[in-house]
Design a protein around this motif. Structure first.
Motif, short mmCIF file in Angstrom:
data_model
loop_
_atom_site.label_atom_id
_atom_site.label_comp_id
_atom_site.label_asym_id
_atom_site.label_seq_id
_atom_site.Cartn_x
_atom_site.Cartn_y
_atom_site.Cartn_z
N ALA A 1 -21.00 30.77 20.07
CA ALA A 1 -20.29 31.92 19.52
C ALA A 1 -20.05 31.72 18.04
CB ALA A 1 -18.95 32.14 20.25
N SER A 2 -20.46 32.69 17.22
CA SER A 2 -20.21 32.64 15.78
C SER A 2 -18.75 32.95 15.50
CB SER A 2 -21.11 33.63 15.05
OG SER A 2 -22.47 33.32 15.23
N ASN A 3 -18.25 32.40 14.41
CA ASN A 3 -16.89 32.72 14.00
C ASN A 3 -16.78 34.21 13.67
OD1 ASN A 3 -16.00 30.09 14.28
ND2 ASN A 3 -16.43 29.56 12.13
N ALA A 4 -15.62 34.79 13.95
CA ALA A 4 -15.38 36.18 13.56
C ALA A 4 -15.35 36.27 12.04
CB ALA A 4 -14.06 36.68 14.16
N GLY A 5 -15.87 37.35 11.51
CA GLY A 5 -15.96 37.53 10.06
C GLY A 5 -17.40 37.76 9.66
N SER A 6 -17.59 37.98 8.37
CA SER A 6 -18.93 38.35 7.89
C SER A 6 -19.62 37.23 7.13
CB SER A 6 -18.83 39.59 6.98
OG SER A 6 -17.97 39.32 5.88
N THR A 7 -18.98 36.08 6.91
CA THR A 7 -19.60 34.97 6.18
C THR A 7 -19.40 33.66 6.94
OG1 THR A 7 -17.60 34.61 4.88
CG2 THR A 7 -19.25 36.10 3.95
N ARG A 8 -20.30 32.71 6.69
CA ARG A 8 -20.23 31.37 7.27
C ARG A 8 -20.03 31.44 8.78
NH1 ARG A 8 -20.06 27.13 4.26
NH2 ARG A 8 -18.99 25.91 5.89
N ASN A 9 -20.92 32.15 9.44
CA ASN A 9 -20.81 32.28 10.89
C ASN A 9 -22.16 32.13 11.60
OD1 ASN A 9 -21.94 34.64 10.01
ND2 ASN A 9 -20.38 35.99 10.88
N ASN A 10 -23.15 31.51 10.96
CA ASN A 10 -24.45 31.28 11.58
C ASN A 10 -24.54 29.86 12.13
OD1 ASN A 10 -25.13 33.82 10.80
ND2 ASN A 10 -26.66 33.23 9.28
N LEU A 11 -24.81 29.74 13.42
CA LEU A 11 -25.06 28.44 14.03
C LEU A 11 -26.55 28.13 13.93
CD1 LEU A 11 -22.71 30.00 15.87
CD2 LEU A 11 -22.69 27.75 16.96
N ARG A 12 -26.89 26.84 13.87
CA ARG A 12 -28.29 26.47 13.66
C ARG A 12 -28.79 25.57 14.79
NH1 ARG A 12 -29.25 24.45 7.65
NH2 ARG A 12 -27.91 22.74 8.37
N ILE A 13 -30.03 25.84 15.23
CA ILE A 13 -30.70 25.02 16.25
C ILE A 13 -31.88 24.32 15.58
CG2 ILE A 13 -31.93 25.05 18.43
CD1 ILE A 13 -30.41 27.61 19.11
N LYS A 14 -31.86 22.98 15.58
CA LYS A 14 -32.90 22.22 14.89
C LYS A 14 -34.17 22.19 15.73
CE LYS A 14 -32.56 17.73 14.50
NZ LYS A 14 -32.13 16.39 14.04
N ILE A 15 -35.30 22.47 15.06
CA ILE A 15 -36.61 22.38 15.68
C ILE A 15 -37.18 21.00 15.36
CG2 ILE A 15 -38.90 23.42 15.88
CD1 ILE A 15 -36.60 25.23 16.77
N ALA B 1 -38.98 23.57 22.63
CA ALA B 1 -38.37 23.15 21.36
C ALA B 1 -36.88 22.90 21.49
CB ALA B 1 -38.62 24.21 20.29
N PHE B 2 -36.27 23.43 22.57
CA PHE B 2 -34.84 23.21 22.76
C PHE B 2 -34.51 23.40 24.23
CE2 PHE B 2 -30.58 25.00 23.34
CZ PHE B 2 -29.80 24.00 22.79
N SER B 3 -33.76 22.41 24.81
CA SER B 3 -33.24 22.49 26.17
C SER B 3 -31.74 22.18 26.08
CB SER B 3 -33.94 21.47 27.08
OG SER B 3 -33.37 21.48 28.38
N PRO B 4 -30.87 23.04 26.61
CA PRO B 4 -29.43 22.86 26.40
C PRO B 4 -28.91 21.49 26.82
CG PRO B 4 -29.87 25.01 27.33
CD PRO B 4 -31.16 24.26 27.37
N LEU B 5 -29.36 20.97 27.97
CA LEU B 5 -28.82 19.69 28.45
C LEU B 5 -29.39 18.51 27.68
CD1 LEU B 5 -26.93 18.47 30.55
CD2 LEU B 5 -28.88 18.28 32.11
N ASP B 6 -30.69 18.56 27.34
CA ASP B 6 -31.33 17.42 26.68
C ASP B 6 -31.17 17.45 25.16
OD1 ASP B 6 -32.20 16.65 29.19
OD2 ASP B 6 -34.12 17.73 29.00
N ASP B 7 -31.04 18.65 24.58
CA ASP B 7 -31.03 18.76 23.12
C ASP B 7 -29.73 19.36 22.59
OD1 ASP B 7 -33.76 17.89 23.04
OD2 ASP B 7 -34.37 19.92 23.60
N SER B 8 -28.63 19.14 23.29
CA SER B 8 -27.36 19.73 22.83
C SER B 8 -26.97 19.21 21.45
CB SER B 8 -26.25 19.42 23.83
OG SER B 8 -26.11 18.01 24.01
N GLN B 9 -27.41 17.96 21.11
CA GLN B 9 -27.09 17.40 19.80
C GLN B 9 -27.82 18.12 18.67
OE1 GLN B 9 -28.94 15.97 22.09
NE2 GLN B 9 -30.90 15.40 21.12
N ASN B 10 -28.84 18.92 19.02
CA ASN B 10 -29.60 19.65 17.99
C ASN B 10 -28.96 20.99 17.60
OD1 ASN B 10 -31.50 17.64 17.82
ND2 ASN B 10 -32.96 18.62 19.22
N ILE B 11 -27.81 21.32 18.20
CA ILE B 11 -27.10 22.54 17.78
C ILE B 11 -26.09 22.15 16.70
CG2 ILE B 11 -25.62 24.43 18.50
CD1 ILE B 11 -26.72 24.21 21.28
N ASP B 12 -26.29 22.70 15.52
CA ASP B 12 -25.44 22.39 14.36
C ASP B 12 -24.45 23.54 14.17
OD1 ASP B 12 -24.30 21.57 12.01
OD2 ASP B 12 -26.04 22.06 10.76
#
Length: 393
Positions: free
Chosen positions: A281-295, A249-260
Motif C-alpha cells: 500500500a502506497s502512503n496517502a498523498g501525491s508525493t513519495r508514495n511509490n514502492l519499488r520491486i527489484k528485478i 522475477a518476483f515471488s512474494p515468499l522467496d523475494d520479499s526482501q526485494n520489495i523496497d
C-alpha cells in the motif's frame, strides 16, 4: 448561407423549370441531409445545430421568393381608347409672311370654332409708319385635323412610379416588369456539388474522430501511458510458475526482501491456500508514495537489447475497484513511462511490453518496477502474487 444556397440552386437548375411540388421535394431532401449530418456529429451542441437549421431555412426562403416573383399576377392594363392614337406634338403650320400694308388689309382666319367672326369693315389703305408698325396679330394654331381629341395617357397609381418614361413614346401593353430574381444565374456543374459533398463529409469524419480519439491520444502523449486491457482470469485458473518461456522475477515468499518500501508505504506477506501474496500500500498523498520491486540483475542481463513482456498478477485488497500505476526504472537499460490499470476483486494478469536498451547495467545501479497502488492518493492497497518476464521470439 452561401453553401446551402448554391447547393439547392444547383439542384433546382438541373430540373429546368421546377414546379412548386418539385421544389418542395428538393427542400425536403436538403433538410433530411442536414439532419443526417447533425445526428452523425454528436459533438455539436444544440445551439450550433439550431444555427445550421436556421441557415438552411433562410436559404430556402430566399430561393422560394425568387421563384415566386415572376409568378405574380399580371398587372392589369388600363382600358384603351376607342382607337389608339399616338400622342405626338402637333405640327405647326408655317407662319404666313407679314402682309404688306399698302397692298391689302390683314385677313384673319375664316374658320374659328371658338367664336363667330366680327364683321369686317373695309378701310382705306394706310401707309404704316415705321415706329408705329406692330407685329402681326398672333396666328392661332388650328386644331389637329383628327376629330378625336388627344386624351392624356393616365397610368394606374401602382404603375406610375415604375415606368418613368414619357407616355407618348411607350405603350402600356409593351411594358413588362423587370425580373429581379437570380434564378437565371450561371448553371453550376455537378463537380461543384460533388466537391461540397466531399468537404462536408470530410469535416464530419474529422469532427467525429477528434471527439472520440483526440483526447485519449493527447492524454497518452502527456503521461506516456498506452491502454493495455487486462486479461481477466477466473479464480484458481492461474498457475504462477507455469507457461512456456516465462521467467519468474518476483515471488512474494522467496523475494520479499526485494520489495523496497523506503518509508513510501507498507508491505505485508500473506498466504491464500497454496498461494502467497504481498499486500502493498502506497502512503496517502501525491508525493513519495511509490514502492519499488527489484528485478534481479541476472534477469535484466537476459533482456539486454530485446523487447520484453512483463506480467504482474494483482488483485484489489478492498471492495471498491480503483486505479494503480506501474513505472520502469531500469537505469541505463531504459524505462517504459507510466502504465495505468484498474484493479478489481479477482486476481488478474496485467501485461505490458518494454523495449530494453542494448546496454549493461552498471554495478552501482539496480533495476526496479515502481508501483503506486492508488492513483487517487488515498493509500488503498493491492495484493501482488507474482512478476514474470519473457522476451520476444
Amino acid at each position: 448561407m452561401a453553401g446551402f444556397d448554391d447547393l439547392i440552386r444547383g439542384a433546382l437548375e438541373k430540373q429546368g423549370n421546377p414546379t412548386a411540388e418539385r421544389r418542395s421535394a428538393i427542400y425536403h431532401s436538403s433538410r433530411q441531409a442536414l439532419e443526417r449530418m447533425l445526428s452523425q456529429n454528436t459533438g455539436l451542441d444544440a445551439k450550433t445545430a439550431s444555427a445550421q437549421r436556421d441557415r438552411l431555412e433562410q436559404a430556402i426562403s430566399g430561393i422560394e421568393k425568387d421563384y415566386a416573383a415572376p409568378l405574380a399576377p399580371p398587372i392589369p392594363a388600363p382600358t384603351p381608347a376607342p382607337a389608339p392614337v399616338p400622342v405626338t406634338a402637333p405640327s405647326l403650320p408655317p407662319i404666313p409672311a407679314p402682309i404688306p400694308a399698302p397692298k391689302a388689309t390683314p385677313v384673319l382666319p375664316t374658320a374659328l370654332p371658338q367664336a363667330p367672326m366680327p364683321e369686317v369693315v373695309a378701310q382705306k389703305p394706310v401707309t404704316p409708319v415705321a415706329p408705329e408698325v406692330k407685329a402681326a396679330a398672333p396666328v392661332k394654331i388650328p386644331p389637329v385635323a383628327s376629330t378625336v381629341p388627344a386624351a392624356p395617357v393616365v397610368l394606374p397609381d401602382h404603375l406610375e412610379p415604375q415606368i418613368g418614361v414619357d407616355a407618348g413614346s411607350t405603350r402600356l401593353e409593351d411594358y413588362a416588369e423587370p425580373y429581379r430574381g437570380d434564378a437565371l444565374k450561371e448553371k453550376k456543374s455537378y463537380a461543384k456539388l460533388f466537391l461540397w459533398t466531399i468537404i462536408l463529409v470530410g469535416l464530419g469524419v474529422a469532427a467525429w474522430w477528434a471527439i472520440n480519439f483526440g483526447p485519449a491520444l493527447l492524454k497518452q502523449q502527456f503521461d506516456g501511458s498506452v491502454p493495455n486491457p487486462a486479461t481477466r482470469i477466473e479464480s484458481g485458473s492461474f498457475v504462477p510458475e507455469g507457461g512456456e518461456g516465462w521467467v519468474s522475477a518476483f515471488s512474494p515468499l522467496d523475494d520479499s526482501q526485494n520489495i523496497d518500501s523506503a518509508g513510501r508505504g507498507t508491505v505485508e506477506i500473506f498466504q491464500d491456500g497454496n498461494r502467497n501474496f504481498a499486500r502493498i500500500a502506497s502512503n496517502a498523498g501525491s508525493t513519495r508514495n511509490n514502492l519499488r520491486i527489484k528485478i534481479p540483475r541476472g534477469v535484466m542481463q537476459t533482456l539486454k537489447g530485446k523487447a520484453a513482456t512483463f506480467e504482474m498478477v494483482i488483485k484489489n485488497a478492498t471492495d471498491q475497484p480503483h486505479q494503480f500505476a506501474i513505472f520502469c526504472e531500469f537505469g541505463d537499460m531504459g524505462s517504459c513511462g507510466r502504465k495505468r490499470f484498474k484493479v478489481g476483486k479477482k486476481a488478474e494478469s496485467f501485461i505490458f511490453d518494454v523495449l530494453v536498451n542494448d546496454a549493461d547495467l552498471p554495478e552501482n545501479q539496480e533495476a526496479f518496477l515502481s508501483i503506486n497502488t492508488d492513483l487517487s492518493s488515498n493509500g488503498k492497497p493491492v495484493d501482488l502474487y507474482s512478476v514474470r518476464i519473457r522476451t520476444g521470439q
